[in-house]
Motif scaffolding. Structure first.
Motif, PDB file in Angstrom:
ATOM      1  N   HIS A 172       3.891  14.257   5.136  1.00  0.00           N
ATOM      2  CA  HIS A 172       5.401  13.794   5.504  1.00  0.00           C
ATOM      3  C   HIS A 172       6.088  15.054   5.048  1.00  0.00           C
ATOM      4  N   GLU A 173       6.266  15.651   3.912  1.00  0.00           N
ATOM      5  CA  GLU A 173       7.106  16.548   3.420  1.00  0.00           C
ATOM      6  C   GLU A 173       6.997  17.801   4.577  1.00  0.00           C
ATOM      7  N   VAL A 228       0.853  -1.130  -0.071  1.00  0.00           N
ATOM      8  CA  VAL A 228      -0.094  -0.010   0.101  1.00  0.00           C
ATOM      9  C   VAL A 228       1.050   1.355   0.033  1.00  0.00           C
ATOM     10  N   ARG A 229       0.759   1.981  -0.942  1.00  0.00           N
ATOM     11  CA  ARG A 229       1.750   3.173  -1.252  1.00  0.00           C
ATOM     12  C   ARG A 229       1.015   4.278  -0.697  1.00  0.00           C
ATOM     13  N   ALA A 230       1.729   5.346  -0.268  1.00  0.00           N
ATOM     14  CA  ALA A 230       1.328   6.730   0.390  1.00  0.00           C
ATOM     15  C   ALA A 230       0.466   7.341  -0.348  1.00  0.00           C
ATOM     16  N   SER A 231      -0.681   7.902   0.067  1.00  0.00           N
ATOM     17  CA  SER A 231      -1.467   8.826  -0.800  1.00  0.00           C
ATOM     18  C   SER A 231      -0.796  10.200  -0.998  1.00  0.00           C
ATOM     19  N   ASP A 287      -1.829  13.212   0.030  1.00  0.00           N
ATOM     20  CA  ASP A 287      -2.050  13.795   1.350  1.00  0.00           C
ATOM     21  C   ASP A 287      -1.048  13.430   2.157  1.00  0.00           C
ATOM     22  N   GLU A 288      -0.779  12.050   2.201  1.00  0.00           N
ATOM     23  CA  GLU A 288      -0.054  11.333   3.253  1.00  0.00           C
ATOM     24  C   GLU A 288       1.697  11.895   2.875  1.00  0.00           C
ATOM     25  N   LEU A 289       1.939  11.921   1.666  1.00  0.00           N
ATOM     26  CA  LEU A 289       3.125  12.535   1.138  1.00  0.00           C
ATOM     27  C   LEU A 289       3.422  14.028   1.554  1.00  0.00           C
TER      28      LEU A 289
END
Length: 233
Positions: free
Chosen positions: A211-212, A201-204, A206-208
């Motif tokens: 994280h940034e 499951v890769r980050a969405s 919004d999640e990326l």
């Protein structure tokens, strides 16, 4: 694969000084599963145990006096052990005694009947250098109850060692090592799920972005570039 976890008790520590095997305990593993096909014999050594050995195992001369001698169980043990890989804690000790017993009967040594040896003491020293690696210490480390072990006994020690060995080598199994043969809610047997189908499951977006934002905050706090931005070599 058939493996036998083996332990012995003896009258002393050196077979060349006339010490003998007085108890043999074996626990069978097939494909890393306990089968219940165990082997356990007490043996009359025709001599007393040394004081130090007696304090360890508690098997008195009187108790062993009506037990079979080694020559009476040698063929039975040979047939049971034949072709198996043997697992022993401090293997040179037990193998030294068993080889001596068979040679005394003008039979091939015990080594000739087995298909290799795993010494769990050697394994434990590699995994836990500088630590105590007795059977009791390993039981404590892996959370295996040995509260009922007041004296050494070959079968009990073999059973404990089997648990220790399976715990020590659990990482050698596949990712599905402990999956039981039970059905999920959808009726699919878990053991049938192919490991190649593990879902990533890769980050969405919004999640990326979150994280940034976190990394930017870390950069600002340390007035430079945080370690999490360092490319992996």
């Amino acid at each position: 694969m058939r493996q036998i976890v083996l332990d012995t008790e003896t009258t002393g520590i050196n077979p060349k000084l006339g010490n003998r095997v007085i108890e043999i305990g074996c626990v069978e593993l097939v494909d890393r599963k306990l089968t219940g096909n165990n082997f356990h014999r007490y043996i009359n050594p025709d001599r007393d145990s040394e004081e130090g050995a007696l304090a360890v195992h508690g098997l008195t001369t009187e108790f062993l006096s009506d037990k079979p001698r080694f020559h009476e169980i040698a063929a039975e043990l040979r047939d049971y052990i034949q072709g198996a890989e043997v697992i022993i804690h401090n293997a040179p000790f037990d193998l030294g005694f068993l080889n001596h017993e068979y040679r005394a009967l003008n039979m091939p040594p015990f080594d000739d009947y087995i298909n290799g040896v795993i010494d769990t003491l050697v394994q434990a020293k590699e995994l836990r250098p500088g630590k105590r690696n007795s059977l009791d210490a390993l039981c404590d480390f892996y959370g295996i109850s040995n509260a009922h072990r007041k004296l050494h006994g070959a079968l009990l020690d073999a059973e404990l060692l089997a648990d220790v060995y399976l715990s020590m080598t659990r990482g050698q199994n596949s990712l599905g090592m402990d999956i039981e043969e039970e059905q999920s809610a959808g009726g699919i047997e878990l053991e049938q799920v192919a490991l190649a189908e593990i879902l990533v499951v890769r980050a969405s977006g919004d999640e990326l972005a979150a994280h940034e934002e976190l990394l930017n905050g870390l950069d600002k706090a340390m007035k430079g570039t945080c370690i999490w931005r360092t490319p992996v070599a």
